[in-house]
Design an enzyme around this catalytic site. Structure first.
Site: not given
Length: 336
Positions: A9, A33, A120-121
Site C-alpha cells: 500500500d 488519491d 480509472v483513467y
C-alpha cells in the site's frame, strides 16, 4: 541507489516522498488519491492542496505529508487514455519526470510511485510500465535515488504477453504456474492440482564453452583474475565509467566502492549476475564472471534460468528484468 518493484500500500511506504495520482482540481478524488488523503489527514492535506490550485496534466506539485510515513506528497495529474492519439504517452512521461525533479530539488533520497493513470483513467498497464522503465533508466544513470514502483499484483506488471509466455516456457511452465498461485491466489492453500503434482523437470547442464573471442593465451593470462579484477577490466573494455556500470546494474554506490577497494571481494551471486547484465556480456562471458566469484548458473534454479534467458536473448535492461522477475513470482536482483 537502485530501482525496486514492491507489492504494498503506497501510503505505508517509509520513503522521503510518495507520489499521488491527483485530481486536476484541489478536491479529493478516488483510488490512490482518496487513500493518500485519508492516511495523511484529509483536512491538513486538502488545505495545502488548495494553496496550489489547479494542476495541469503532466505537471506536479509538492506538499508536506503530514501523518504519512513520508516527508512529502508529490501530486501529479496523469492523462486520461483516449486511444493513444492525444499525447497520452508524453503526458505520462512528464508526470514521472516532474515528480522526480521535485523529489531531487527537495533533497529526497527515496521515492515511491504508483502506476499513474492505469486505474480509472484507463492507461494500458503494459505501456505505462514501458514509460516507467524509460524514465527511471535515464534518471538513475545521472542521479542517486531509491525509486520504488508500488503495485498490488501481477496483472499490473505484464510488460508483454508474448515475452512473458516465452520466459515461462523457457524456465519451466509448471514451476511458474505453481509459484504464481502461491504468491497471488487467496485460495491456494490446501489446493494442489493434479498438474502441479507432476515432478518439475530437471535441465541438463550445458557444457562450458570457451568464447571464440578469447585465445588460449588470453585465457591463461586471465586465469588468476579475481571477480573484482575481471569486473574492473570489463568495465574499461566496454567503454563504461564505474558509475555507469553500477547504476546499470541497479547496485548501490557504497557496494561498488567495497568491490573496488577489495581485490578479493566476494559478491553475492545476484550481484555478479546484475553486473553481467549491465555489461551486456554474452553467456560465456557471464559464466566466466560468475566463476570468478565462485558461482555457476544452476540448471535446476528457475531464477538462474530466467537470467540465462535474458542474457541469451540480449535483453539487458535491468529495470525491465526486475519487473519480469517480480511478475514471474521469482526473487529480484535488487538486494535492497
Amino acid at each position: 541507489m537502485p530501482f525496486k518493484i514492491v507489492r504494498n500500500d503506497i501510503t505505508k511506504m517509509q520513503v522521503d516522498a510518495i507520489v499521488n495520482t491527483a485530481n486536476p482540481r484541489p478536491i479529493i478524488g478516488g483510488g490512490t488519491d482518496s487513500a493518500v488523503y485519508k492516511a495523511a489527514g484529509k483536512k491538513l492535506l486538502l488545505a495545502e492542496r488548495k494553496k496550489i490550485g489547479k494542476i495541469a496534466r503532466g505537471q506536479a506539485a509538492i506538499t508536506p505529508a503530514f501523518n504519512l510515513k513520508a516527508k512529502y506528497v508529490i501530486h501529479t495529474v496523469g492523462p486520461r487514455w483516449r486511444g493513444g492519439n492525444h499525447g497520452e504517452e508524453g503526458i505520462l512521461c512528464s508526470c514521472y519526470e516532474n515528480s522526480l525533479r521535485f523529489a531531487k530539488e527537495n533533497g529526497c533520497k527515496s521515492i515511491a510511485f504508483p502506476l499513474i493513470s492505469t486505474g480509472v483513467y484507463g492507461f494500458p498497464k503494459d505501456l505505462a510500465l514501458q514509460i516507467v522503465i524509460s524514465v527511471v533508466s535515464k534518471f538513475l544513470i545521472k542521479e542517486d535515488m531509491m525509486i520504488y514502483l508500488v503495485v498490488f499484483g501481477p496483472k499490473e506488471t505484464r510488460l508483454s504477453e508474448k515475452l512473458f509466455e516465452k520466459i515461462e516456457s523457457y524456465i519451466d511452465e509448471e514451476y511458474v504456474a505453481i509459484k504464481r498461485r502461491e504468491e497471488y491466489s487467496d485460495d491456494f492453500a490446501g489446493e494442489v492440482s493434479q498438474r502441479s503434482r507432476r515432478v518439475v523437470p530437471q535441465y541438463k547442464a550445458e557444457e562450458t564453452k570457451t568464447s571464440a573471442d578469447h585465445s588460449l593465451k588470453d585465457l591463461m593470462e586471465q586465469s588468476d583474475e579475481t571477480f573484482q579484477q575481471m569486473l574492473l577490466r570489463l568495465i574499461v573494455e566496454k567503454g563504461m565509467t564505474n558509475a555507469e556500470a553500477y547504476k546499470k546494474a541497479n547496485q548501490d554506490k557504497k557496494l561498488f566502492s567495497k568491490i573496488k577497494n577489495s581485490v578479493n571481494y566476494q559478491p553475492k551471486k545476484k550481484t555478479a549476475m546484475a553486473f553481467a547484465l549491465a555489461l551486456e556480456l554474452n553467456l560465456d562471458e557471464a559464466k566466466d564472471l560468475l566463476s570468478r566469484a565462485g558461482y555457476a548458473f544452476s540448471p535446476s534454479s528457475h531464477f538462474d534460468k530466467a537470467i540465462q534467458y535474458f542474457i541469451e536473448t540480449k535483453k539487458y535492461n535491468i529495470y525491465e528484468i526486475e519487473i519480469m522477475l517480480y511478475n514471474l513470482g521469482l526473487e529480484t536482483l535488487c538486494n535492497y
